[in-house]
Write an enzyme that holds these catalytic residues in place. Sequence first.
Site, short mmCIF file in Angstrom:
data_model
loop_
_atom_site.label_atom_id
_atom_site.label_comp_id
_atom_site.label_asym_id
_atom_site.label_seq_id
_atom_site.Cartn_x
_atom_site.Cartn_y
_atom_site.Cartn_z
CG ASP A 16 -1.80 1.23 1.31
OD1 ASP A 16 -2.37 1.61 0.27
OD2 ASP A 16 -1.92 1.86 2.39
CB SER A 17 0.23 4.80 -0.55
OG SER A 17 -0.91 4.88 0.28
CD GLU A 158 -0.17 6.87 6.17
OE1 GLU A 158 0.94 6.85 6.69
OE2 GLU A 158 -0.68 5.88 5.58
CB CYS A 190 -9.44 4.66 0.41
SG CYS A 190 -7.79 5.08 1.02
CG HIS A 192 -5.11 4.99 4.34
ND1 HIS A 192 -4.53 4.48 3.21
CD2 HIS A 192 -4.09 5.51 5.09
CE1 HIS A 192 -3.21 4.69 3.27
NE2 HIS A 192 -2.93 5.32 4.40
N1 DGL Z 1 -4.85 3.23 0.86
C1 DGL Z 1 -4.79 3.66 -0.48
C2 DGL Z 1 -6.04 3.41 -1.27
O1 DGL Z 1 -6.67 2.42 -0.99
C3 DGL Z 1 -4.03 4.87 -0.83
C4 DGL Z 1 -4.36 6.15 -0.21
C5 DGL Z 1 -3.39 7.19 -0.65
O2 DGL Z 1 -2.19 6.94 -0.58
O3 DGL Z 1 -3.83 8.25 -1.09
O4 DGL Z 1 -6.39 4.13 -2.17
#
Ligand code: DGL
Length: 271
Positions: A16-17, A158, A190, A192
């Site tokens: 993931d990011s 984050e 997402c 997150h």
């Molecule tokens: N968790 C990620 C997603 O599902 C990335 C969120 C991000 O880095 O902007 O899109």
Amino acid sequence: MKKNNTQNNDPIGIFDSGLGGITVAKALMKLMPHEDLVYFGDTARVPYGTKSRESIVRFSVENAEILMKHKVKIIVVACNSSSSCSLETLQAQFPVPVIGVISPGARQAAAATMNNRIGVIATSATVNSGAYDKFVHVFAPQAKVFSQACPLFVPLVEEGWSGKKIALDIANEYLKNLKKYKVDTLVLGCTHYPLLKNILRQAMGAKVKLVDSAEEVVWEVKRVLQEKALIKDGRAKGKYEFLVSDRPQSFEKIAQRFLGDKIKIKLVNTK
Ligand code: DGL
């Protein structure tokens, strides 16, 4: 890239990011507790969701290369922004199965809606890609999809602020249109966002079904591992390795709180 000899006792790779993919890691640990996992969070370049498709594809290929160096047997793209922009590139380029989060979440939303009005909250990159509209319509052609980008959610998570009142105020603002459109199902598009589940539930009300793409994708991972005879032998508890590209301490604190367990983190360099 050359085909490697995939082994069923090799680990599952996840990226993931940043922190969001731990929602997928946790669901995998629960469903398949004896599988080994290698997780990579690209914390040096988070967020992805505000970046261009070209950058997201480039980052995603580099992340997959890092996981391949750890000899993973499958790659789980635990990031909707990467899945919506780069899944086909990764599938074409790497010799192991590559699974994304969009299609499992869309399938679940199509099954859950009773009024055919589905809300999707995601990063700008995912919303702009149109990936959820496309996949929801594969499973429910008559459904209406209402999408809302929520760019402030990822930094809130984050930063470890997902329980603060400011998170609820921001959620109320982002979600007011989806409430007006009377969606009965909301896709957390997402990885997150499950970390914000409590405030999302408060903002949407108890009647709206929340679809967690993180929870749905793990069933797909299990199905593919079974189909390809890649399930790990034996019943020993899995080993977990966490890699990040920056700020390991802040990742460690929030990830440990969410996973409820101590974790070891290693810093690695992307290109
Ligand atoms: N968790 C990620 C997603 O599902 C990335 C969120 C991000 O880095 O902007 O899109």
